[in-house]
Design an enzyme around this catalytic site. Structure first.
Site, PDB file in Angstrom:
ATOM      1  N   SER A  17       0.819  -1.211   0.000  1.00  0.00           N
ATOM      2  CA  SER A  17       0.000   0.000   0.000  1.00  0.00           C
ATOM      3  C   SER A  17       0.854   1.264   0.000  1.00  0.00           C
ATOM      4  O   SER A  17       1.856   1.360   0.702  1.00  0.00           O
ATOM      5  CB  SER A  17      -0.894   0.000   1.239  1.00  0.00           C
ATOM      6  OG  SER A  17      -1.673   1.174   1.266  1.00  0.00           O
ATOM      7  N   ASN A  57      -6.357  -1.172   1.467  1.00  0.00           N
ATOM      8  CA  ASN A  57      -5.741  -0.707   2.705  1.00  0.00           C
ATOM      9  C   ASN A  57      -6.574   0.464   3.228  1.00  0.00           C
ATOM     10  O   ASN A  57      -6.899   1.387   2.487  1.00  0.00           O
ATOM     11  CB  ASN A  57      -4.303  -0.262   2.381  1.00  0.00           C
ATOM     12  CG  ASN A  57      -3.535   0.245   3.581  1.00  0.00           C
ATOM     13  OD1 ASN A  57      -3.661   1.404   3.971  1.00  0.00           O
ATOM     14  ND2 ASN A  57      -2.726  -0.617   4.163  1.00  0.00           N
ATOM     15  N   ASN A  69      -4.716  -0.493   8.273  1.00  0.00           N
ATOM     16  CA  ASN A  69      -3.461   0.198   8.554  1.00  0.00           C
ATOM     17  C   ASN A  69      -3.556   0.851   9.926  1.00  0.00           C
ATOM     18  O   ASN A  69      -4.048   1.969  10.056  1.00  0.00           O
ATOM     19  CB  ASN A  69      -3.196   1.232   7.457  1.00  0.00           C
ATOM     20  CG  ASN A  69      -1.942   2.052   7.728  1.00  0.00           C
ATOM     21  OD1 ASN A  69      -1.192   1.763   8.659  1.00  0.00           O
ATOM     22  ND2 ASN A  69      -1.715   3.063   6.918  1.00  0.00           N
ATOM     23  N   CYS A  88       0.296   3.718  10.534  1.00  0.00           N
ATOM     24  CA  CYS A  88       0.851   4.808   9.739  1.00  0.00           C
ATOM     25  C   CYS A  88       1.429   5.877  10.657  1.00  0.00           C
ATOM     26  O   CYS A  88       0.729   6.425  11.501  1.00  0.00           O
ATOM     27  CB  CYS A  88      -0.194   5.443   8.844  1.00  0.00           C
ATOM     28  SG  CYS A  88       0.529   6.778   7.857  1.00  0.00           S
ATOM     29  N   ILE A 143       6.278  -5.257   7.909  1.00  0.00           N
ATOM     30  CA  ILE A 143       6.116  -4.111   8.781  1.00  0.00           C
ATOM     31  C   ILE A 143       5.708  -2.870   7.992  1.00  0.00           C
ATOM     32  O   ILE A 143       5.986  -2.777   6.803  1.00  0.00           O
ATOM     33  CB  ILE A 143       7.420  -3.779   9.565  1.00  0.00           C
ATOM     34  CG1 ILE A 143       8.593  -3.453   8.638  1.00  0.00           C
ATOM     35  CG2 ILE A 143       7.785  -4.927  10.487  1.00  0.00           C
ATOM     36  CD1 ILE A 143       9.862  -2.968   9.335  1.00  0.00           C
ATOM     37  N   ASN A 144       5.098  -1.947   8.679  1.00  0.00           N
ATOM     38  CA  ASN A 144       4.929  -0.605   8.165  1.00  0.00           C
ATOM     39  C   ASN A 144       6.267   0.126   8.397  1.00  0.00           C
ATOM     40  O   ASN A 144       7.246  -0.491   8.805  1.00  0.00           O
ATOM     41  CB  ASN A 144       3.771   0.110   8.883  1.00  0.00           C
ATOM     42  CG  ASN A 144       3.120   1.162   7.975  1.00  0.00           C
ATOM     43  OD1 ASN A 144       3.816   1.914   7.309  1.00  0.00           O
ATOM     44  ND2 ASN A 144       1.808   1.204   7.972  1.00  0.00           N
ATOM     45  N   THR A 145       6.306   1.402   8.157  1.00  0.00           N
ATOM     46  CA  THR A 145       7.576   2.126   8.227  1.00  0.00           C
ATOM     47  C   THR A 145       8.018   2.408   9.671  1.00  0.00           C
ATOM     48  O   THR A 145       7.213   2.486  10.582  1.00  0.00           O
ATOM     49  CB  THR A 145       7.459   3.463   7.482  1.00  0.00           C
ATOM     50  OG1 THR A 145       6.329   4.175   7.997  1.00  0.00           O
ATOM     51  CG2 THR A 145       7.271   3.237   5.994  1.00  0.00           C
ATOM     52  N   GLY A 175       7.303  -2.865  -1.542  1.00  0.00           N
ATOM     53  CA  GLY A 175       6.944  -1.473  -1.356  1.00  0.00           C
ATOM     54  C   GLY A 175       7.847  -0.530  -2.129  1.00  0.00           C
ATOM     55  O   GLY A 175       7.733  -0.397  -3.348  1.00  0.00           O
TER      56      GLY A 175
END
Ligand SMILES: Cc1cc2nc3c(=O)[nH]c(=O)nc-3n(C[C@H](O)[C@H](O)[C@H](O)COP(=O)(O)OP(=O)(O)OC[C@H]3O[C@@H](n4cnc5c(N)ncnc54)[C@H](O)[C@@H]3O)c2cc1C
Ligand SMILES: Cc1cc2nc3c(=O)[nH]c(=O)nc-3n(C[C@H](O)[C@H](O)[C@H](O)COP(=O)(O)OP(=O)(O)OC[C@H]3O[C@@H](n4cnc5c(N)ncnc54)[C@H](O)[C@@H]3O)c2cc1C
Ligand SMILES: Cc1cc2nc3c(=O)[nH]c(=O)nc-3n(C[C@H](O)[C@H](O)[C@H](O)COP(=O)(O)O)c2cc1C
Ligand SMILES: Cc1cc2nc3c(=O)[nH]c(=O)nc-3n(C[C@H](O)[C@H](O)[C@H](O)COP(=O)(O)O)c2cc1C
Ligand code: FES
Ligand code: FES
Lengths: 312, 270, 312, 270
Positions: free
Chosen positions: A27, A105, A133, A136, A197-199, A271
Site C-alpha cells: 500500500s 488498505n 493500517n 501509519c 512491517i509498516n515504516t 513497497g
C-alpha cells in the site's frame, strides 16, 4: 540437492484469498494500480494493495513529503487519498478488469471510522480483502497510535471485524517494544492475517536551513535499510501466531523475498522497490520459482518457516 | 493525461561530454524507448549499482531522436556525480517517458521561451517541435555567468532569437533574466497565437507566472520536485494547485501557471 | 550569513566531563583504543568509549558474528571482553597516557552486577565517566532486557548511582515503543547524561543454507541505515529531558554530526563509521568547525537543539 | 604482535587486468603505504562510493614494491565487481598493512607451500621473501581447472618446484590438492628447518593442519573470516583457538595450525 522437473506450485492462500503467487505490492507504493498498468500487466501479481483509503478524501501533508536516506527513504505523505467512495466509484471498475487480487488498505481517525470504511467496502465488487493500517506514522490522529497499543489494536480489529465479512488483514507497526503482543491482540479479535512491517519512524535534517527535510518533521522510513528489522519481526510474529503473515520491508529481489518466506511469511509485499525498480515483482516471481526448482521443492508453501535455527 | 506506454529500459552510453561548468550532455542509445516521448517529458535514471543512493533521479528529455535520447545535466550531488563517471558503452537503467510535456496548440504562432540556468535542458526538444510547427521563437535565457549559457549557436541556427542575461554581466545584460523578461514583456500583446514556456529556478517561474497571469496570457512552467517514483504512485512530489495537491511527476512537470498556487510554489522544491 | 573570524569554541561539558570537542567514539567500535592509536593520535578526540566491560571476562557468541546489510551491518558479538579487572590492570595505563576523556561502557547480568562493575571503576584512575549499556541486544540475560522496561531501567541506574561517584551516562535502546519513557526513568534515578541509540534488533538470512547469517539468529543493526531512526529518537528524548544527550547511530560525516546537534544532542559518538573510515572523527571535528564559522556561530553549544520546526 | 603504523591511504590504479576466469590483478600506486608490510598481511579496500555496500573488503598483499602494491582477486560479489570496473587513474581508498603475516625463522631451509584456488594470492610476496632468505620451496597448488592456476611460469622462474592438481584433471593430477599433498607429505621428515605454509578454502586448511599436527610439523595457515573493521576493534572476525576466540584480522590472518581448534575452523568462514 534435488532438482525437480515439473514447474513448482506458486499459488498461496492467505486469509482465504487464493493468490497465483506469493508476490504482492504494498500500500502507498502502487497508487490504485492505474499508473503501474502502463508499465506491465498487473495480472502477473499475486495481489496488489491500494493506497490507504479513508472515509473522506484527504489532502495529505504539506510538501516536502519525501527525502532520501541511506538505502532508504522517509515519507510523510499523510495518507492523501480520494476517499473510499470515490475509490469504489472511480477506481474499482478498472481494478476489476485485472485478473489479480485486490487488497484495500484502510485507515480511520477512530475505531468507528475504520469500521465505517470497512463496511462500505464490504459490499464492493472487486475487493478481495481489507488491510487495516493501524501503523501509519504520518497522521496525527489515527494510524500508529492504534498499532502501538494492545487495547486500541484490539478495539479497531473488533469493530472492523463486525463491519465486514471480507478477509481482514491487520498491518502492524514496527515502532513497538514487543510486536508479538500487538500481533496476538489482533489475532484475538478475529484478524484473518497479519502484515508487517509498516515504516519505522524517522527524521532527516537539512543542516543548511536548520530545518527538518520533511515539512512534518518526522516520517516513515522504508526501503532496504529496514529489511533486517522487518525480517526479525516477521520471524518473531510468525512464531507466536497461527495466522498467515504477509512480510514486507525492504524487499527488492527474489533472494529477499525467499528470506521472508523462510522466517515464516506466507507471502511478501513489495513497497519502496516499486519506485526504484518497477519490474522487480516480476523478477521475484521468476526468481522464487527458480529457487524452488533448484532446491527440489514442489510448492512455495514448503519454504514458509523452513529456516533452520541453531539452538540459541 | 497521457496513457502511452512507459518503459524501463537499459540504455547504452554513446556520449557523455562536458559542455560547461560541471555540466554534461549524456547521449544514450535506447532502441526500445517509446517513440511517443514529447518535449517537457522526463525520465528517471538509476544512479548507483547498490541501494545508496537509492532513488532514481529525474531528468528532462533534452532531445529525442530515433533510437536515442539526450540528457543535459549538472553535477550537484552523488547521483549526478555517478552519471559524470559513465563512459561510452556503459549501461544506464532508465524509465520513461514520464509526465505531461508542453502543449503546442495548432493556433500557436509565437512562443516566448524563458530559461534560467539548467532550465534550458528541455528546450532543445521543445524548440525542434516548435520549429516543425512553424512557430516563431524568442528565448530569454539567463545564467550565473557566460560559461553556463549553453548551446547558443545551436539555438540561433534553429532560428531562435536570443535575449541573454548573466548575473555577473559576462554576457548579455547584467542581472536576472526575469528583469530582462519584464522589460520586454511589456511590449507584447496578449493573443491566442501567443504563449510563454518557462523552465528554471522556482523563484524565476514564480515571477514569470505572475506576470503572465496578470495579463491573462497562456503560460506553461516546468517544475521540479523531489521524487521517489516519478510514476504517480507515491504522492511524494505534489505541488499546491487550484485543484489541490497535484503530482509534479504525473499532472506535471509542466503546469499551466494559471492553475498553480504561486505562493506555495517554492514548497515542493525545498 | 555572518562569517566569524576567530576560531569557534568546540569544547563541551557533558555530565560534568569537559571534552575538547563534541566528537566521541562509540563503545564496541573502538576496542580499548590501542589499535586505533596505530592510525592516528587519539588525543584529538573529545572522548573515546571502550568496549562493554563486565564483571568477569566473556567469551562472546559463536561466529559468525557480523554480516553486512544495506547501508549497515548486523553484529552479535555478545560482549566478548576481558572483564573489568583486566581492563583496569592492562588497558587503563595505556589510555591514561592519552590526553582525551575515557568513558567506560559497562553491562551486567543483573542490576547488582552493573553496580559491582561501576564500583570497581569508581576508584580507577583514568576513567572519566561510566556508560551503562542497558540496551545490548546480543546477550541473553542483561542488556536490552533492562533498557526496554521502565522499572528495570530505574533499578539499574539507582544501584549504579549508589556504587559510583563518577559521571553516569545511560545508554538507551531504540527497540521500544516510547523511548522518552525510559529516558525519564533514567533521569529520575540520577543519570547525569543519556546516550542513544544502541543498535536496532535485526536479522539476516542465508537462503542457500536456509540459516540465519549470524549464529545467534538475531543481532544489532548499526550504520547509516539507522540514522533516521536515531535522529528522531535523539530529537524526542532531548525535548523531554534536562540531561545532556550524546547522539549516535549512523553518523559518518560532519553533516550527520551537525544534524544530531541541531535536534538536541550535546555531543555525538561515531560507531560503525570507525570501521569504514577510521579517520572520519577527525574530519567531523574539522567539518563542525567550518560549519560554525560559515554560519556565524562562536560556540558549538549554539547548535544544540537549534532546529527550527514548523508547527506540526 | 606488530605495532607498526597502519595507514588509510588513497591509492591510484595503475593496472587492473584479467589474469584468469573472473580474476584480476590490481596494481596500485600508493607512495604513503607503510614499507613495513610483510607477506601474509592484508589490506581493507573500500568498494563503493556510497553506503551500500558499506563494509571494506579484505585482500592479501599479493605483492609489495617500493611505492606500489598488488592485489590478486576474484569477482565473487558486489565489492569485487566494483573493483573489476576500476580503470587506470581511478582512486581506491585502502587501509593497511593489517594483521600478522607468515613467520620466516632464520633456521628455515625448506618451505612447503599449499594453495587452493585464490589461496595463491599471498604467495607471490611470500615466495619473494623466502627466496631472499635462501629457502627451498615446493608448492602444492590446486584449482578447479587449468585456467584457474595462476602465475605458474612466474613461480617456476622464482625457483619454486610445482605440484599441481585440478578438479577436472585439465592440468596436473585430477582431484583435490590435499590428496596430492597427503601422498607426497608422507615422504617428508619433520625438522626445525622445515615448515608448511597454507592458504585456501578452510576445508583444505583443515586437512593440511590436521596432517601437520599429526606429525608435529610447523605449519601456518592463512584464514578468512567476515570482517567489519579489519583493525581488531569490532571482535567480529574471531576464530576458535586454544587461547579462546582470537581475531582473524589481528592475531591472524596467519595462525599456527597447532593452536587452532580445527573442528571449529569452518565456523568463522561462511
Ligand atoms: C522533472 C524534473 C526534470 C529535471 N531535469 C533536469 C535536467 O534536465 N537536468 C538537470 O541537471 N537536472 C534536472 N533535474 C534536477 C535533477 O533531478 C537533480 O539535479 C538530481 O536529482 C540531483 O541528484 P544528485 O544525486 O546529484 O543530488 P543530491 O542533492 O545528492 O540528491 C539528493 C536527493 O534530492 C533529489 N534532488 C536534488 N536536487 C533536486 C532537484 N533539483 N529536483 C528534484 N530532486 C532533486 C535527488 O533526486 C535525490 O533524491 C530535474 C528534476 C525534475 C524533478
Ligand atoms: C584476510 C583476508 C584476505 C583475503 N585475500 C583475498 C585475496 O587476496 N584475493 C581474493 O580474491 N579474495 C581475498 N579474500 C576474500 C575477499 O575478502 C572476498 O572475496 C571479498 O570480501 C568478497 O566481497 P564481495 O563484495 O565481492 O562479495 P559478497 O559476497 O557480496 O560480500 C558480502 C560480504 O561478505 C564478505 N565476504 C564475502 N566473501 C568473503 C570471504 N571469502 N572472506 C571474507 N569476507 C567475505 C564481504 O567482505 C562482505 O562483507 C580475503 C579475505 C580475507 C579475510
Ligand atoms: C510513499 C509511501 C507511502 C505509503 N503509504 C502507505 C499507506 O497508505 N498505507 C499503509 O498501510 N502503508 C503505507 N506505506 C508503507 C508500505 O506499504 C510498507 O509497509 C513499507 O514501506 C515497508 O516496505 P518497503 O520497505 O518495501 O517499502 C507507504 C510507504 C511509502 C514508502
Ligand atoms: C560491532 C559492534 C559492537 C558494539 N558493542 C557495543 C558495546 O559493547 N556496548 C555498547 O553500549 N554498544 C555497543 N555497540 C553499539 C554502538 O556503540 C552504537 O551505539 C551503535 O552501533 C549505533 O551507532 P553506529 O550506527 O554509529 O554504529 C556496538 C556496535 C557494533 C557495531
Ligand atoms: S514522484 Fe511519486 S507521485 Fe510523483
Ligand atoms: S574484523 Fe573487526 S576485530 Fe577483526
Amino acid at each position: 540437492m534435488n532438482v525437480s522437473k515439473s514447474a513448482p506450485e506458486l499459488s498461496v492462500e492467505i486469509a482465504g484469498i487464493r493468490m497465483k503467487n506469493p508476490v504482492l505490492t504494498a500500500s502507498g507504493t502502487f497508487g490504485y494500480g492505474e499508473e503501474m498498468a502502463q508499465i506491465y500487466d498487473l495480472s502477473q501479481l499475486g495481489a496488489l494493495t491500494v493506497k490507504g483509503l479513508s472515509l473522506r478524501p484527504q489532502t495529505g501533508n504539506r510538501p516536502p513529503r519525501i527525502c532520501e536516506t541511506p538505502a532508504g527513504m522517509l515519507n510523510s505523505i499523510g495518507l492523501q487519498n480520494i476517499g473510499v467512495e470515490a475509490f469504489v466509484r472511480d477506481k474499482l471498475p478498472f481494478l476489476r478488469r485485472i485478473d489479480t487480487r485486490v487488497l484495500a488498505n484502510i485507515y480511520g481517525h477512530s475505531a468507528e471510522e475504520y469500521a465505517a470504511v470497512a463496511g462500505i467496502l464490504d459490499g464492493a465488487d472487486g475487493v478481495d480483502g481489507i488491510e487495516l493500517n493501524i501503523s501509519c506514522p504520518n497522521v496525527k490522529k489515527g494510524g500508529m497510535a492504534f498499532g502501538t497499543d494492545r487495547a486500541e489494536t484490539g478495539r479497531v480489529v473488533r469493530l472492523a471485524r463486525k463491519a465486514t465479512g471480507l478477509p481482514l488483514i491487520v498491518k502492524l507497526s514496527p515502532n513497538v517494544t514487543d510486536i508479538t503482543e500487538i500481533a496476538r491482540a489482533a489475532e484475538g479479535e478475529g484478524a484473518d492475517a497479519l502484515s508487517l512491517i509498516n515504516t519505522l519512524l524517522g527524521m532527516a535534517v537539512d543542516i543548511d536551513r536548520k530545518k527538518p527535510r520533511l515539512s512534518r518533521g518526522v516520517g516513515g522510513l522504508s526501503g532496504p535499510a529496514i529489511r533486517p528489522v522487518a525480517l526479525r519481526m516477521v520471524y518473531q510474529v510468525s512464531r507466536v501466531t497461527e495466522l498467515p503473515v504477509i512480510g514486507m520491508g525492504g524487499i527488492v529481489c527474489a533472494e529477499d523475498a525467499i528470506a521472508f518466506l523462510l522466517v515464516g511469511a506466507s507471502a511478501v509485499s513489495v513497497g519502496t522497490a516499486n519506485f526504484v525498480d518497477p519490474l522487480c515483482p516480476l523478477e521475484m516471481i521468476t526468481g522464487i520459482e527458480a529457487y524452488l526448482k533448484e532446491h527440489g521443492h514442489t510448492r512455495v508453501q514448503e519454504l514458509v518457516g523452513a529456516l533452520e535455527m541453531e539452538q540459541v | 493525461m497521457s496513457f502511452f506506454p512507459i518503459r524501463q529500459v537499459t540504455a547504452r552510453v554513446t556520449g557523455n561530454d562536458p559542455v560547461g561548468e560541471a555540466t554534461f550532455r549524456l547521449i544514450l542509445s535506447a532502441t526500445d524507448f517509446p517513440p511517443t516521448a514529447a518535449p517537457g517529458q522526463f525520465v528517471m535514471l538509476r544512479t548507483s549499482a547498490g541501494a545508496d543512493p537509492m532513488l532514481r533521479r529525474a531528468f528532462s528529455l533534452h532531445d529525442r531522436q530515433e533510437g536515442s535520447l539526450e540528457i543535459l545535466y549538472k553535477v550537484v550531488g552523488r547521483g549526478t556525480a555517478w552519471m559524470a563517471q559513465r563512459r561510452t558503452g556503459d549501461a544506464i537503467d532508465l524509465i520513461g517517458p514520464l509526465g505531461q510535456g508542453f502543449a503546442i496548440a495548432p493556433t500557436l504562432r509565437t512562443a516566448l521561451l524563458v530559461a534560467g540556468g539548467m532550465g534550458i535542458a528541455p528546450f532543445r526538444f521543445l524548440i525542434r517541435s516548435l520549429r516543425a510547427a512553424g512557430v516563431d521563437m524568442l528565448l530569454f535565457y539567463g545564467a550565473r555567468t557566460e560559461r553556463d549559457l549553453l548551446e547558443l549557436a545551436e539555438m540561433e541556427a534553429a532560428g531562435v532569437s536570443l535575449l541573454l542575461a548573466t548575473e555577473d554581466g559576462s554576457r548579455g545584460e547584467r542581472g536576472r533574466i526575469t528583469e530582462l523578461f519584464q522589460q520586454h514583456f511589456r511590449k507584447v500583446e496578449p493573443s491566442e497565437a501567443f504563449k510563454i514556456f518557462a523552465c528554471g529556478p522556482h523563484e524565476m517561474l514564480y515571477e514569470v507566472g505572475r506576470i503572465a497571469r496578470g495579463q491573462a496570457i497562456a503560460c506553461e512552467v516546468s517544475l521540479e520536485s523531489h521524487m521517489a517514483c516519478g510514476l504517480g504512485t507515491c504522492m511524494g512530489c505534489v505541488i499546491a494547485t487550484e485543484d489541490g495537491y497535484q503530482r509534479v511527476c504525473r499532472e506535471g512537470p509542466v503546469f499551466s501557471a494559471q492553475r498553480l498556487l504561486l505562493d506555495e510554489i517554492s514548497l515542493a522544491q525545498d
